[in-house]
Design an enzyme around this catalytic site. Structure first.
Site, PDB file in Angstrom:
ATOM      1  N   TYR A 168       8.037   7.566  15.212  1.00 30.93           N
ATOM      2  CA  TYR A 168       8.258   6.131  15.350  1.00 30.93           C
ATOM      3  C   TYR A 168       8.586   5.508  13.987  1.00 30.93           C
ATOM      4  O   TYR A 168       9.538   4.725  13.865  1.00 30.93           O
ATOM      5  CB  TYR A 168       7.024   5.445  15.941  1.00 30.93           C
ATOM      6  CG  TYR A 168       7.141   3.938  15.942  1.00 30.93           C
ATOM      7  CD1 TYR A 168       7.946   3.281  16.868  1.00 30.93           C
ATOM      8  CD2 TYR A 168       6.499   3.168  14.971  1.00 30.93           C
ATOM      9  CE1 TYR A 168       8.102   1.900  16.841  1.00 30.93           C
ATOM     10  CE2 TYR A 168       6.639   1.792  14.938  1.00 30.93           C
ATOM     11  CZ  TYR A 168       7.446   1.164  15.880  1.00 30.93           C
ATOM     12  OH  TYR A 168       7.601  -0.199  15.837  1.00 30.93           O
ATOM     13  N   ARG A 212      -1.918  -2.611   7.335  1.00 27.45           N
ATOM     14  CA  ARG A 212      -2.252  -3.990   6.933  1.00 27.45           C
ATOM     15  C   ARG A 212      -2.201  -4.949   8.119  1.00 27.45           C
ATOM     16  O   ARG A 212      -2.991  -5.900   8.198  1.00 27.45           O
ATOM     17  CB  ARG A 212      -1.278  -4.437   5.857  1.00 27.45           C
ATOM     18  CG  ARG A 212      -1.516  -5.839   5.307  1.00 27.45           C
ATOM     19  CD  ARG A 212      -0.260  -6.342   4.612  1.00 27.45           C
ATOM     20  NE  ARG A 212       0.871  -6.426   5.543  1.00 27.45           N
ATOM     21  CZ  ARG A 212       2.130  -6.568   5.164  1.00 27.45           C
ATOM     22  NH1 ARG A 212       2.449  -6.620   3.891  1.00 27.45           N
ATOM     23  NH2 ARG A 212       3.093  -6.651   6.079  1.00 27.45           N
ATOM     24  N   ARG A 225       0.544  -5.093  20.403  1.00 24.49           N
ATOM     25  CA  ARG A 225       1.378  -3.974  19.954  1.00 24.49           C
ATOM     26  C   ARG A 225       0.461  -2.991  19.235  1.00 24.49           C
ATOM     27  O   ARG A 225      -0.322  -3.394  18.368  1.00 24.49           O
ATOM     28  CB  ARG A 225       2.475  -4.462  19.014  1.00 24.49           C
ATOM     29  CG  ARG A 225       3.469  -5.389  19.688  1.00 24.49           C
ATOM     30  CD  ARG A 225       4.564  -5.794  18.733  1.00 24.49           C
ATOM     31  NE  ARG A 225       4.047  -6.599  17.642  1.00 24.49           N
ATOM     32  CZ  ARG A 225       4.669  -6.785  16.477  1.00 24.49           C
ATOM     33  NH1 ARG A 225       5.810  -6.192  16.251  1.00 24.49           N
ATOM     34  NH2 ARG A 225       4.148  -7.550  15.551  1.00 24.49           N
ATOM     35  N   PHE A 285      15.172  -2.526  -7.167  1.00 23.58           N
ATOM     36  CA  PHE A 285      15.215  -2.838  -5.744  1.00 23.58           C
ATOM     37  C   PHE A 285      14.318  -1.876  -4.955  1.00 23.58           C
ATOM     38  O   PHE A 285      13.610  -2.284  -4.025  1.00 23.58           O
ATOM     39  CB  PHE A 285      16.659  -2.743  -5.253  1.00 23.58           C
ATOM     40  CG  PHE A 285      16.815  -2.821  -3.764  1.00 23.58           C
ATOM     41  CD1 PHE A 285      16.842  -4.051  -3.124  1.00 23.58           C
ATOM     42  CD2 PHE A 285      16.936  -1.668  -3.000  1.00 23.58           C
ATOM     43  CE1 PHE A 285      16.989  -4.125  -1.748  1.00 23.58           C
ATOM     44  CE2 PHE A 285      17.088  -1.740  -1.630  1.00 23.58           C
ATOM     45  CZ  PHE A 285      17.117  -2.970  -0.998  1.00 23.58           C
TER      46      PHE A 285
END
Length: 409
Positions: A168, A212, A225, A285
């Site tokens: 997933y 988290r 969920r 980034f």
């Protein structure tokens, strides 16, 4: 605690906070004039302020590609996240989403607040997508197709095993890592990273977010969920939602520590990936979110507050990470410091204590072996007050004056 109070308590973060505010204000003024690009960059700031900051550091061509890549996947994620959409409606949209990005007229109303605006006006994103170079379009199309198919698969499938969990996370985040590597390569700035390392970059961030966001996900309305794998949580509770109840606090923390230990397995791959980057803007980034992830895991570990509210790094420390993560030495230093903080919280009676320590020590060994720890500029643990509070306030006033002057321009 407000921003001013946090700055007084942690004066080393004051300058970084002000610089972050100035940078955010500067970015807000750099919105492109074209209507579709103006929408894209304005929406990027609304759905992810921190991501908008690091994207703006990229070169113009790559910046546009990453901005649209992010918004396309954010829109796809909005469809997946909206639990009010029936499965028989949601699955076909997810599977065909990669086709919709070529349609200047397509939109689909779902989500809430800024995410609903993104979906209602998605045709602006499609218009911008069609202006990207062919290499960028092909990379975004490929990842969107694969991600949509993976999300559709898990609409009707529970995350049962750890293998399911990894699968997933691959679909929703590992593929983002693969896609970004392809965009970096298409820009001519980087070599093409291996799929394995790229996947780990995504999994490390995604697993941190899943850990988290336990309470937010389990309390989702109209339907919760659940992304924590049954193979892990069933060792500690009969139902995943039972972990949020006070009477199950001890087992909840043990389960949390098990989840954090699982996430730590990806950290070494992330260090290898980042150490190979050549372009400083691309490096920052990639590096800033990874440093934030290891910091968040250190905060979440052994922390019952994960089941009571939101656990995240304070704004001042976040600002320091954004401002001062500039070299691989800074990344090694941050990973070493945060993993040390996590290791100090390990209780030898925890069922996974030995494995947790083993994974933390592997991270620390990688950081030490680099030989760069003494060259870092970022000190994530050096945040204790070192100045007279009165002096701190005077300095803050001066810094705020600088901020106001910048905003006025």
């Amino acid at each position: 605690m407000g921003m001013m109070g946090a700055m007084v308590e942690n004066p080393g973060e004051a300058v970084a906070l002000v610089k972050l505010k100035v940078a955010a204000a500067r970015i807000a003024r750099q919105i492109p004039p074209e209507e579709h690009w103006a929408f894209a960059y304005t929406m990027l700031q609304k759905v992810s302020r921190s991501f908008a900051l690091v994207i703006q550091q990229l070169g113009p061509e790559l910046r546009n590609a990453v901005c649209i890549f992010y918004l396309v996947l954010r829109a796809l994620d909005t469809v997946e996240d909206d639990t009010s959409i029936p499965a028989d409606v949601k699955v076909p949209i997810l599977q065909a989403f990669h086709c919709h990005i070529y349609d200047r007229d397509w939109h689909f109303s779902c989500g809430a607040k800024d995410y609903k605006v993104l979906m209602d006006k998605f045709h602006y994103v499609s218009t911008a997508f069609l202006e990207l170079g062919k290499g960028y379009q092909e990379a975004i199309d490929d990842i969107t197709r694969r991600m949509g198919a993976g999300m559709a698969k898990f609409i009707c499938k529970e995350v049962e095993t750890v293998d399911d969990y990894d699968e997933y996370c691959h679909y929703v985040a590992g593929l983002v890592g693969l896609g970004l590597s392809k965009l970096f390569y298409a820009s001519g700035s980087e070599d093409l990273a291996s799929d394995s390392l790229s996947n780990s970059m995504g999994l490390f961030l995604q697993k941190t977010n899943i850990i988290r966001d336990y309470l937010e996900d389990i309390n989702e309305i109209p339907k919760s969920r659940m992304f924590w794998p049954r193979q892990i949580w069933s060792k500690y509770a009969d139902k995943l939602e039972d972990l949020k109840y006070e009477e199950n606090s001890a087992k909840a923390v043990e389960c949390l520590n098990d989840m954090v230990t699982n996430a730590l397995m990806h950290a070494e791959d992330c260090l290898v990936y980042m150490s190979a980057l050549k372009d400083i803007a691309i490096f920052r980034f990639c590096a800033i979110p990874q440093v934030m992830a290891i910091g968040t895991l250190a905060l979440c570990y052994n922390n019952l507050e994960v089941f009571r509210g939101v656990v995240k790094m304070r704004r001042g420390l976040t600002a320091r990470v954004i401002d001062q993560t500039r070299t691989m030495a800074d990344v090694y230093g941050a990973f070493y410091d945060f993993s040390s903080l996590l290791k100090a919280k390990v209780n030898d009676k925890d069922p996974n204590a030995e494995l947790t320590k083993k994974r933390v020590e592997a991270i620390q060994k990688a950081c030490i072996s680099s030989g760069l720890l003494n060259k870092r500029g970022l000190q994530v643990c050096d945040t204790k007050p070192t100045f007279n509070p009165v002096l701190i306030i005077v300095v803050l006033i001066a810094l705020l004056a600088i901020l106001l002057a910048a905003l006025a321009k």
